[in-house]
Design a protein around this motif. Structure first.
Motif: not given
Length: 173
Positions: A158-173
């Motif tokens: 029941g923890v309100p999580l989404g894909k962004r939570d799993f991904m963390g901070n994407p490696m941006a340019r």
């Protein structure tokens, strides 16, 4: 520029581990908000035959920083010792893993990419790989399996999580 073994492995591990840190914070907040004993989440499993949350945290370390430390020896045997027993210990384990990965250099992985690495379990050398194949074909899939299962257990509880939570901070340019 060609992709190095370091580039293919270390930054993505660090990204997902950073996401796990945030997922734990959300799990703690969820417990507080809903009056849930954190042990209920810590001991949760997806199925009776699977491992609980601490096992998956340790396994992300085993299949990232720990495996890198063992590659020069030519043998990998999973570490089945200390499990982080609560959310605080899990955050500490993840932070230590991040710290260990921050010390890894591209040159370290270049030196072991062609080295023969044996997978040892129960004292038996079961398989042999090149360092590169071990990291990318064995440890990396295991790392993602355990990080995903960690996320899935908390989502199931029941923890309100989404894909962004799993991904963390994407490696941006």
């Amino acid at each position: 520029m060609a992709l190095t073994l370091y580039d293919a492995f270390v930054p993505s591990c660090r990204q997902i581990l950073g996401g796990m840190h945030g997922v734990i914070a959300k799990a703690e907040a969820h417990c507080t908000e809903h009056g849930i004993d954190p042990a209920e989440l810590v001991e949760a499993k997806l199925a009776d035959t699977m491992w609980n949350l601490p096992w998956h945290v340790r396994s992300t370390w085993v299949h990232s920083a720990y495996v890198i430390s063992l590659l020069p020896t030519g043998e990998f045997s999973p570490d089945f010792t200390e499990l982080p027993g609560d959310f605080s210990a899990m955050k500490t384990k993840i932070q230590r893993t991040l710290d260990e990965l921050a010390q890894v250099t591209p040159e370290q992985l270049e030196e072991v990419q062609d080295k023969t690495v044996g997978f040892v379990l129960g004292g038996q050398r079961l398989m042999e790989f090149s360092g590169q194949n071990f990291l990318l074909g064995f440890s990396q899939p295991n790392f993602y399996f355990h990080a995903t299962t960690f996320y899935d257990i908390l989502r199931m509880k029941g923890v309100p999580l989404g894909k962004r939570d799993f991904m963390g901070n994407p490696m941006a340019r």
